[in-house]
Design an enzyme around this catalytic site. Structure first.
Site, PDB file in Angstrom:
ATOM      1  N   GLU A  11       0.852  -1.178   0.000  1.00 54.36           N
ATOM      2  CA  GLU A  11       0.000   0.000   0.000  1.00 54.36           C
ATOM      3  C   GLU A  11       0.894   1.236   0.000  1.00 54.36           C
ATOM      4  O   GLU A  11       1.862   1.299   0.756  1.00 54.36           O
ATOM      5  CB  GLU A  11      -0.896  -0.030   1.243  1.00 54.36           C
ATOM      6  CG  GLU A  11      -1.718   1.224   1.482  1.00 54.36           C
ATOM      7  CD  GLU A  11      -2.621   1.591   0.315  1.00 54.36           C
ATOM      8  OE1 GLU A  11      -3.354   0.718  -0.173  1.00 54.36           O
ATOM      9  OE2 GLU A  11      -2.573   2.760  -0.107  1.00 54.36           O
ATOM     10  N   VAL A  68       3.870  -0.341  -6.078  1.00 51.68           N
ATOM     11  CA  VAL A  68       3.948  -1.599  -6.824  1.00 51.68           C
ATOM     12  C   VAL A  68       4.251  -1.376  -8.294  1.00 51.68           C
ATOM     13  O   VAL A  68       4.700  -2.279  -8.986  1.00 51.68           O
ATOM     14  CB  VAL A  68       2.648  -2.432  -6.692  1.00 51.68           C
ATOM     15  CG1 VAL A  68       2.277  -2.623  -5.240  1.00 51.68           C
ATOM     16  CG2 VAL A  68       1.515  -1.797  -7.460  1.00 51.68           C
ATOM     17  N   LEU A 100      -7.733  -5.315  -6.267  1.00 52.94           N
ATOM     18  CA  LEU A 100      -9.118  -5.161  -5.846  1.00 52.94           C
ATOM     19  C   LEU A 100      -9.492  -3.690  -5.754  1.00 52.94           C
ATOM     20  O   LEU A 100      -8.901  -2.940  -4.990  1.00 52.94           O
ATOM     21  CB  LEU A 100      -9.345  -5.854  -4.491  1.00 52.94           C
ATOM     22  CG  LEU A 100      -8.897  -7.315  -4.406  1.00 52.94           C
ATOM     23  CD1 LEU A 100      -9.441  -7.962  -3.145  1.00 52.94           C
ATOM     24  CD2 LEU A 100      -9.287  -8.122  -5.627  1.00 52.94           C
ATOM     25  N   ASP A 122      -7.553   2.257  -7.998  1.00 52.07           N
ATOM     26  CA  ASP A 122      -7.879   3.651  -8.290  1.00 52.07           C
ATOM     27  C   ASP A 122      -8.231   3.789  -9.780  1.00 52.07           C
ATOM     28  O   ASP A 122      -7.426   3.453 -10.623  1.00 52.07           O
ATOM     29  CB  ASP A 122      -6.663   4.523  -7.950  1.00 52.07           C
ATOM     30  CG  ASP A 122      -6.979   6.007  -7.969  1.00 52.07           C
ATOM     31  OD1 ASP A 122      -7.936   6.412  -8.677  1.00 52.07           O
ATOM     32  OD2 ASP A 122      -6.269   6.761  -7.298  1.00 52.07           O
ATOM     33  N   THR A 180     -13.129  -6.401   1.311  1.00 44.11           N
ATOM     34  CA  THR A 180     -12.317  -5.196   1.386  1.00 44.11           C
ATOM     35  C   THR A 180     -13.196  -4.011   1.767  1.00 44.11           C
ATOM     36  O   THR A 180     -14.406  -4.036   1.604  1.00 44.11           O
ATOM     37  CB  THR A 180     -11.644  -4.878   0.039  1.00 44.11           C
ATOM     38  OG1 THR A 180     -12.661  -4.679  -0.952  1.00 44.11           O
ATOM     39  CG2 THR A 180     -10.748  -6.018  -0.392  1.00 44.11           C
ATOM     40  N   GLU A 181     -12.568  -2.983   2.248  1.00 45.36           N
ATOM     41  CA  GLU A 181     -13.224  -1.730   2.607  1.00 45.36           C
ATOM     42  C   GLU A 181     -14.036  -1.197   1.429  1.00 45.36           C
ATOM     43  O   GLU A 181     -15.204  -0.836   1.540  1.00 45.36           O
ATOM     44  CB  GLU A 181     -12.119  -0.734   2.973  1.00 45.36           C
ATOM     45  CG  GLU A 181     -12.560   0.705   3.090  1.00 45.36           C
ATOM     46  CD  GLU A 181     -12.832   1.092   4.507  1.00 45.36           C
ATOM     47  OE1 GLU A 181     -12.837   0.212   5.381  1.00 45.36           O
ATOM     48  OE2 GLU A 181     -13.042   2.278   4.758  1.00 45.36           O
ATOM     49  N   GLU A 182     -13.387  -1.180   0.256  1.00 51.13           N
ATOM     50  CA  GLU A 182     -14.019  -0.702  -0.974  1.00 51.13           C
ATOM     51  C   GLU A 182     -15.218  -1.572  -1.314  1.00 51.13           C
ATOM     52  O   GLU A 182     -16.271  -1.077  -1.678  1.00 51.13           O
ATOM     53  CB  GLU A 182     -13.022  -0.796  -2.140  1.00 51.13           C
ATOM     54  CG  GLU A 182     -12.429   0.449  -2.719  1.00 51.13           C
ATOM     55  CD  GLU A 182     -13.138   1.744  -2.524  1.00 51.13           C
ATOM     56  OE1 GLU A 182     -12.728   2.477  -1.613  1.00 51.13           O
ATOM     57  OE2 GLU A 182     -14.083   2.048  -3.263  1.00 51.13           O
TER      58      GLU A 182
END
Lengths: 378, 254
Positions: free
Chosen positions: B99, B133, B152, B155, B230-232
């Site tokens: 991240e 990354v 996942l 952006d 995931t949060e998203e």
């Protein structure tokens, strides 16, 4: 005070006695066996009524680059006589020239400023690496529009600083600002063969050894240069050059030579140029703001490079190139914008014991270029 | 060292980050020089000797040997939802979250520490690193090391001029193919149809990837976690959005 523009780049042909000298948007061509200027994209410089020799001007002169040239390369055929030259500059135009007739063959726009150019061995493709990090290939003869003909071979997310094609055209090697050296298949650049890990600073130059084409020399902002067996990505040797030049700067300081414009102690160095001569198996290295050229020679048994000597100059060199006889041509910048007392081009003649001897600035082979080359700067 | 779980509200950060800038990141010179022992202390090998790195004959690198290598990579792992779920599903597989955002990475790091304290013996196989990354993946992973890569809800970088900052591009697929083993799987999911179509187009066109048919994908036990953990993913559920899934297998060079 007016001065002459220095030659920013030197490029020697692989099989002909031909040296290309680049300054700003222009280039000139010199026969390195006779010293005759044979072509130029601009009228020759003259500050008096000296006779200017007959040369071939590349006409029309509107064919030239519209902004400073940043990359230039020959089509080097190992067994043959390559007759193509490619150039590109800040104008984002890629030009291909015929060097037998000295005329422009074609011009095409490229999407980003090009940093390095290479021809495929058979001369059918041009490969470019740009500042954005992308490597494209184009067919030599652009009859169709650029969208249809350019092929994206690979790309780095970081800025690519140099690119070379291996002599067998099996691999394309790219170096970037973030310490990577990547070896990819050519032309299928999406197949990464290996990485050469070991640099800790940006890369600026890649150089495949002509006498051992499995090996790659790399240099940039590190204190050392590195030698690789690039297919497996194996580091063979590192050679510290910062200490080498630091010691010489200290000596110069002690003897009160003017070093205001030279590498200060404990500052980072940056390698600007690597050239080599197959004749003596020597390597010449130019480091930014170091008034000399480092010469390395080759130990074939150990498969290592070794420091041999430093050729000293009275100004900071910008680029160098070996000719077919093993003489080293060095272009220098003028110090502090003043008169060049060293001449635009300094020639180091190769002597019998593989040592070098600095020729005078009006040696017949450099006379014309030093007298009539480049143009007045402001 | 309380073992209390961190609260997300203290670790919020703006969603976008420019991958082309210099982020002052810590990365190893090469995969062989990466010290994984600080990430996965439970997986350090009993026999610990100094190792002569094959890639650097000049230097001898002293580094603890690991029992295993990282196999799953979550590229842009955000708040770590997938990692926390997969950790107990595959306890013997090492997984790394990457991240780029400082605060978000801190959150995940603290949460891993807390969970390891709360559940001794568990969550030892996941870790997080602050990383770009798009630039430094090959510094961490050897050729063919990974078996799964997760993208996942990346952006979307909506504007055309920002498309080059998308995590899936023609150029980067070569790097992903390099670190992913033949037969390994790339998982992509997004609620942004345009981005999904972009990723599908690029992966379809790339010679080293082939699409796994949806029927086969649904049989993969990881898929439910990819969709919801995931949060998203949870945010998309709350907003009743659609999720577009596409998975690809890394194939051999023809």
């Amino acid at each position: 005070m007016a001065y002459r523009l220095p030659f920013g780049k030197l490029l020697h042909h692989l099989t002909r006695d031909l040296l290309i000298l680049v300054y700003g948007t222009h280039f000139q061509a010199l026969d390195t066996s006779t010293g005759a200027i044979i072509a130029s994209t601009r009228t020759l410089y003259s500050d008096n009524t000296d006779a200017i020799p007959q040369i071939k001007y590349i006409t029309p002169t509107t064919d030239g680059q519209e902004a400073s040239i940043r990359a230039i390369t020959f089509h080097n055929k190992i067994d043959g006589d390559g007759s193509l030259l490619a150039s590109s500059g800040e104008d984002k135009l890629l030009k291909v020239w015929d060097i037998k007739e000295w005329r422009l063959l074609n011009t095409r726009p490229v999407p980003k400023r090009v940093v390095s150019i290479a021809f495929s061995e058979d001369g059918s493709q041009i490969v470019t690496a740009d500042k954005f990090g992308d490597v494209y290939s184009y067919p030599i003869n652009s009859t169709e529009s650029i969208e249809n003909t350019s092929k994206l071979l690979l790309g780095h997310v970081s800025m690519v600083t140099d690119m070379v094609l291996t002599p067998n055209n099996k691999f394309v090697i790219t170096a970037d600002r973030d310490e990577h050296i990547r070896v990819s298949q050519f032309p299928k650049g999406y197949n990464i063969k290996s990485y050469c890990f070991g640099h800790t600073q940006f890369l600026s130059k890649l150089h495949i050894l002509p006498w051992d084409s499995d090996l790659l020399l790399s240099a940039g902002g590190d204190d050392f240069i590195a030698l690789w067996d690039y297919v497996p990505g194996r580091l063979i040797q590192t050679l510290d050059i910062k200490n080498l030049i630091q010691n010489q700067v200290i000596e110069a300081n002690e003897s009160n030579i003017d070093t205001t414009d030279t590498v200060p102690e404990s500052k980072n160095i940056a390698v600007m140029s690597i050239s080599s001569s197959n004749v003596m198996q020597h390597i010449a290295i130019i480091i930014e703001k170091f008034p000399g050229v480092l010469i390395l020679n080759w130990d074939a048994e150990q498969r290592h490079v070794k420091y041999m000597q430093t050729l000293s100059l009275n100004a900071n060199p910008l680029d160098c190139a070996y000719d077919l006889r093993g003489n080293l041509w060095v272009s220098s910048s003028s110090k502090n914008g003043g008169n060049i007392d060293e001449g635009l081009i300094t020639l180091f003649l190769r002597r019998d014991n593989n040592k070098y001897e600095k020729a005078s600035t009006d040696h017949p082979v450099v006379y014309q270029i030093n007298k009539f080359g480049t143009m007045k700067g402001k | 060292m309380s073992g209390k779980l961190p609260q997300k509200k203290f670790f919020r950060q703006r969603a976008h980050s420019n991958p082309f800038s210099d982020h002052h990141l810590d990365y190893p010179k090469s995969p062989t020089e990466m010290d994984w022992s600080t990430h996965y202390p439970a997986f350090v090998s009993e026999e610990n000797s100094s190792e002569l790195s094959l890639n650097a004959p000049i230097k001898q690198v002293d580094r603890p040997l690991m029992k295993k290598k990282v196999e799953f990579a979550d590229l842009g792992c955000g708040y770590g939802g997938l990692l926390f779920s997969l950790s107990t599903l595959y306890p013997e597989t090492l997984m790394l979250g990457m991240e780029i955002r400082v605060k978000v990475e801190e959150y995940v790091r603290e949460k891993i520490i807390a969970l390891r304290l709360q559940h001794p013996g568990q969550y030892q196989n996941i870790s997080i690193i602050r990383m770009n990354v798009m630039k430094f993946l090959p510094n961490f992973f050897e050729k063919g090391q990974l078996s799964k890569m997760f993208f996942l809800f990346p952006d979307p970088h909506f504007k055309t001029r920002k498309h080059k900052a998308r995590v899936i591009t023609n150029q980067l697929l070569a790097e992903y193919a390099y670190v992913l083993r033949v037969g390994g799987i790339i998982y992509t999911i997004s609620d942004v149809k345009d981005l999904h179509e972009w990723m599908v187009k690029h992966l379809d066109e790339h010679p080293l990837f082939e699409r796994i048919p949806d029927e086969e994908v649904e049989k993969d036990p990881i898929i439910p976690f990819v969709r919801t953990d995931t949060e998203e993913g949870k945010k998309v559920e709350r907003n009743k959005g659609e999720k577009f899934l596409a998975c690809y297998r890394r194939i051999m060079n023809q």
